[in-house]
Design a protein around this motif. Structure first.
Motif, short mmCIF file in Angstrom:
data_model
loop_
_atom_site.label_atom_id
_atom_site.label_comp_id
_atom_site.label_asym_id
_atom_site.label_seq_id
_atom_site.Cartn_x
_atom_site.Cartn_y
_atom_site.Cartn_z
N ARG A 1 0.82 -1.22 0.00
CA ARG A 1 0.00 0.00 0.00
C ARG A 1 0.85 1.26 0.00
N TYR A 2 1.90 1.28 0.81
CA TYR A 2 2.67 2.52 1.00
C TYR A 2 4.03 2.53 0.31
N SER A 3 4.44 1.42 -0.32
CA SER A 3 5.80 1.28 -0.85
C SER A 3 6.84 1.52 0.25
N ALA A 4 6.50 1.19 1.43
CA ALA A 4 7.32 1.27 2.63
C ALA A 4 6.40 0.87 3.78
N ILE A 5 6.93 0.85 4.99
CA ILE A 5 6.10 0.57 6.16
C ILE A 5 6.18 1.78 7.08
N PRO A 6 5.07 2.47 7.29
CA PRO A 6 5.11 3.65 8.17
C PRO A 6 5.51 3.28 9.59
N GLU A 7 6.03 4.25 10.30
CA GLU A 7 6.49 4.00 11.67
C GLU A 7 5.37 3.43 12.53
N ARG A 8 4.15 3.95 12.38
CA ARG A 8 2.99 3.37 13.08
C ARG A 8 1.79 3.39 12.15
N TRP A 9 1.05 2.30 12.17
CA TRP A 9 -0.15 2.19 11.36
C TRP A 9 -1.26 1.60 12.21
N SER A 10 -2.44 2.18 12.12
CA SER A 10 -3.56 1.80 12.97
C SER A 10 -4.39 0.71 12.32
N THR A 11 -4.60 -0.39 13.04
CA THR A 11 -5.45 -1.46 12.53
C THR A 11 -6.92 -1.08 12.63
N SER A 12 -7.26 -0.15 13.51
CA SER A 12 -8.66 0.21 13.70
C SER A 12 -9.12 1.24 12.67
N SER A 13 -8.29 2.25 12.39
CA SER A 13 -8.69 3.28 11.44
C SER A 13 -8.20 3.01 10.02
#
Length: 951
Positions: free
Chosen positions: A363-375
């Motif tokens: 999705r992001y072509s990287a992994i963000p430092e934090r990603w919310s499973t709820s939102s």
């Protein structure tokens, strides 16, 4: 790169020459680590620098990098076509040497520099807890920590004359304090000085010994007090490498004896008694660390893992003490966990959790430092990716374990996205915002040290490290480490070190569940078992990939650069995966024909709200925190959040999960926490016709309650109130009770006077805070109440329990309440002979041993009697074994009860079965009274609520 495949011989030789030139350049700048003239470099003498550094980062990057490079230089770690002749030196300062083609003579300079750097970190370890301070000055030590023992001496202490108004924080983290074992143990074995290994182990065990009762460690912890500074826990930032090093230490130390004795630390004349002691012998071995990993993983799986009911498996942030949910985000650091699971045989869990990170990268072509499973969005604005290696590391380990080409395509996706988004003319930048590709003006050392290293190893299956059959590990900074085959501190055999398990004993102690699982079989018409998984689309849905638009062309700074560089292709500029749906980068031949996604399970949740009645109590006072849950004292205004996510072995065949209360009045609960309701509290409010909250008596189980006579040789604990005689004292409900340890006094004669003085003080304080007259103290009840789990039989011969009042539960102070129903108990043997006729007429309870004859025969051997309140009310049968009764089938009395003469018994005898064998039988012989306590449960829509207890 110096060990790359034979197809790149020229590049390999160039890489080896570059490595050797780099070592020479480093020695030129910092010297060779000795005290002589050769130890002075252009920049410094060793690491004698006025620089404040982080202990953790310096160990994993600096010390670990130097030690690993030394092991490559001397041949302990493999480099293809490099076979140094001089490999005899293991200890810093030895005279052995290796001459390289660049005319540089290597004689252990990297190891000496590593030791020089590590010794400058040692002042940070001198703390009361064994947890190192987070920072240290490489030249001056720890003058900014006033409580350090190094600063207690007024003349030689390190504290400056003018204290710094902004004192350095003493807070460290579990990862920072407990992730030093690999580097320091290898350094100790190479140098022969065990101080590094022992201090690192002591720090690790200091963290683990402070774990919560549910087996989890927190993030922040104070180095001086040992107290947790935050109640949150997870598997990511601040905690990650603690679990990693617990597991990897078991590999590094496998078959290795413990280190020798620990020399004292320098203290500038200040006593350091108790600060440099060895860890226990049983804490030295790899097996000890492996048990930590096993227990830690079990707690993580129990409290932090969310299974398929939550769209796709992932891990959450939870309360350290209860396991209750606290946050619903995953961070990029936690992407290391699938790789760790892979190394230790938890392959299916690793594959499923790795899929989510793959979806996020897609999705992001990287992994963000934090990603919310709820939102489904970036958490808290933490949108950067600094080149972190954890996702690539897990991809590498999964490919090594499965050889599934899926992971090669995932690696290709990562490599192309990095080339497209991170390339600059002077290095590889991080990404400040993964959503728009904004670059950060920074290149982290771990990008080359780990990210590109794991990518290189992923695409070179024949690399010597991928073929090395030895107990080596990658550190958390990606440095390969291995204990030397012969070192000064590992020459003693296991037999000479008491308390250390032999390797054969270690192997026998590991259960079959510890064996690594085999790779998943390939699906028909596909060469990828991962691509054929039924939950592939589940991870896509959780990552919201189906909501992302498709973008055909993506801009990249490589576009202009590629004009003059034919090595850059269009595929490097255009991402093959970004904003596309599964299976991402896979070619069609890897996709199974007619592949179908399994059904996404949705968890059933609802709230139960009780209206406030005119006489009900409102407010926070209706909830009282107990050791393992919350006691509810009033139902008025109560709101219970219910979720269906509890798998029970008893109902697995029925195809449904049990309900669990996950929140009460917005207070989240852990999976092991319970809600306690009084029977009267429920009876006054709950309607028996309410399908969402129905009180049901348990038809199969109950508790047998007994009061035991005290054993004659038991001595009561000496307390302040117990030693006073002929004196008015405070009642136990208001007076604090102080237990005195007589061994703390220098002489036995002084103890009574001290106790008496404290008792008088307590009495005076009690009189000051109490307005009511103080009655004389009532001696505590000499009886001890026991609750024994029991089971009811079923079948034609089963009789209903007598209609008597339930025994009360213990009060809040764990004291018995009320009297028990029956006080005449006859304890028999197996009951296979007819009992004397007066027994059922004169006793209310008969207890029988197990075995000898059937339950039907035991009942038949009880003489007939006239029913009354004083005659036989209950037959108790004790079963052998100490296992839980709820795991055993209910006994079946398949025929009606008969008398000894073969006639139907007009008044069938109620029977219960208890477990415990001889231990329970001995308790029954001491019993002076007995009662029963029926069990009640609550069902919602006919399904039990597992963690709601009716008292």
């Amino acid at each position: 790169m110096a060990s790359s495949s034979p197809s790149g011989i020229l590049k390999r030789d160039k890489a080896l020459a570059t490595f050797q030139s780099g070592v020479a350049a480093l020695v030129e700048q910092y010297g060779d680590g000795t005290n002589g003239a050769s130890g002075i470099g252009k920049r410094a003498k060793g690491f004698n620098l006025d620089s404040k550094v982080q202990v953790f980062e310096t160990v994993i990057r600096g010390v670990g990098g130097l030690v690993s490079a030394h092991q490559f230089a001397v041949g302990e770690l493999p480099i293809r076509s490099y076979h140094p002749k001089g490999k005899k030196f293991r200890k810093a300062g030895s005279s052995a040497s290796i001459k390289w083609p660049n005319n540089f003579v290597y004689n252990g300079q990297l190891l000496k520099l590593a030791e020089n750097l590590a010794r400058r970190l040692l002042p940070a370890f001198l703390t009361p807890t064994g947890l190192p301070y987070p920072r240290v000055n490489l030249r001056h030590g720890v003058p900014f920590y006033a409580n350090s023992p190094l600063n207690h001496n007024a003349e030689t202490g390190q504290c400056p004359k003018t204290p710094n108004p902004s004192a350095e924080l003493t807070e460290t983290c579990s990862a920072g304090a407990g992730s030093l074992i690999l580097e320091f143990t290898t350094l100790s074995r190479l140098t022969g000085d065990p101080i590094f290994e022992q201090l690192a182990k002591r720090a690790f065990w200091s963290v683990w010994e402070r774990k919560s009762l549910i087996g989890l460690v927190g993030s922040g912890i104070d180095a001086e007090s040992g107290q947790w500074t935050t109640p949150y826990t997870g598997i990511g930032a601040g905690i990650d490498s603690f679990y990693e090093y617990a597991a990897k230490a078991s590999v590094l130390l496998s078959g290795s004896p413990g280190a020798d004795g620990l020399p004292p630390l320098p203290t500038n004349g200040t006593s350091s008694s108790g600060l440099t002691q060895l860890v226990l012998d049983e804490q030295q071995t790899g097996d000890a660390f492996y048990r930590v990993w096993q227990n830690a993983h079990a707690s993580i799986k129990r409290h932090l893992y969310r299974g398929g009911q939550y769209t796709h498996p992932h891990y959450i942030q939870a309360d350290l003490y209860t396991g209750a949910s606290r946050a619903f985000w995953v961070d990029s650091l936690s992407a290391f966990f699938p790789g760790l699971l892979t190394l230790f045989g938890k392959l299916d869990e690793a594959i499923e959790t790795h899929l989510l990170f793959t979806a996020l990268w897609t999705r992001y072509s990287a992994i963000p430092e934090r990603w919310s499973t709820s939102s489904g969005g970036i958490e808290g604005g933490l949108s950067w990716w600094g080149g972190r290696p954890e996702f690539v590391e897990s991809t590498y380990h999964l490919y090594q374990a499965t050889r599934d080409p899926w992971y090669l395509h995932v690696g290709e996706m990562v490599l192309r996205d990095i080339k497209r988004r991170c390339w600059t003319r002077c290095g590889w930048s991080g990404i400040q915002d993964v959503r728009n590709g904004e670059q950060s003006d920074r290149m982290e050392s771990f990008f080359l040290g780990e990210t590109t290293k794991y990518l290189f190893l992923l695409f070179d299956p024949n690399h010597p490290l991928n073929k090395l059959d030895a107990p080596f590990v990658f550190s958390t900074e990606g440095h390969p480490l291995i204990l030397p085959r012969s070192s000064p501190s590992s020459r003693r055999s296991l037999k000479e070190k008491p308390g250390l398990a032999k390797s054969s004993e270690v192997a026998q102690s590991q259960s079959n569940s510890d064996v690594c699982t085999i790779s998943p079989p390939m699906a028909p018409f596909s060469i990828s078992a991962t691509a054929a998984r039924g939950d592939l689309f589940h991870a896509a849905k959780l990552a919201r990939l189906h909501m992302m638009p498709t973008r055909e062309n993506l801009d990249s700074p490589l576009t202009e650069y590629s004009i003059d560089h034919p090595s850059i292709t269009v595929s490097d500029v255009r991402s093959p995966s970004n904003y596309t749906y599964f299976p991402w980068t896979l070619p069609l031949e890897l996709v199974p024909r007619n592949g179908m996604s399994s059904k996404i399970h949705t968890r059933h949740t609802f709230d139960i709200t009780f209206p406030a009645t005119p006489n009900s109590i409102l407010g926070p006072g209706i909830l009282q925190r107990m050791g393992n849950g919350i006691l509810v004292t009033s139902m008025g205004g109560l709101r219970l959040g219910v979720i269906q996510d509890v798998t029970s072995a008893l109902n697995s065949e029925a195809g449904f999960d049990l309900y669990r209360i996950q929140a009460v009045n917005n207070i989240l609960l852990g999976k092991d926490e319970r809600i306690f309701l009084g029977k009267e509290t429920v009876s006054n409010v709950v309607s028996p016709l309410d399908p969402n909250f129905t009180r049901v008596r348990d038809p199969a189980s109950l508790d047998v309650v007994i009061d035991l006579a005290p054993v004659k040789d038991e001595e009561p604990t000496v307390t302040a109130t117990a030693v006073m005689s002929n004196t008015t004292t405070m009642p136990p409900s208001s007076a604090p009770s102080i237990t005195f340890d007589k061994s703390a006094h220098s002489s036995g004669e002084a103890a009574p006077s001290v106790i008496h003085a404290f008792s008088m003080l307590l009495q005076q304080v009690g009189l000051l805070i109490s307005d009511a007259p103080v009655p004389p103290q009532t001696p505590a009840s000499p009886t001890l109440r026991k609750y024994i789990s029991a089971m009811l039989p079923t079948g034609l011969g089963a009789a209903p329990l007598p209609d008597v009042e339930d025994a009360l539960a213990l009060d809040m102070q764990a004291r018995p309440q009320g009297d028990l129903t029956w006080n005449s108990i006859y304890v028999s043997d197996e009951g296979c002979e007819k009992l004397p006729k007066p027994v059922p007429q004169e006793h209310q309870v008969i207890v029988m041993k197990p075995g000898g004859c059937s339950l039907t025969q035991k009942l038949q051997n009880i003489p007939t009697f006239t029913p009354s309140e004083s005659t036989l009310q209950l037959l108790v049968i004790i079963e052998e074994g100490a296992g839980p009764l709820n795991s055993r089938p209910r006994p079946v009395l398949d025929s009606a009860q008969m008398t000894s003469k073969g006639l139907p018994r007009r008044n069938p005898i109620p029977m219960v079965i208890v477990g415990g064998g001889d231990e329970t039988y001995d308790l029954m012989r001491r019993a002076v009274a007995m009662g029963i306590k029926r069990r009640y449960g609550i069902r919602a829509q006919g399904i039990p609520i597992s963690n709601l207890v009716i008292m």
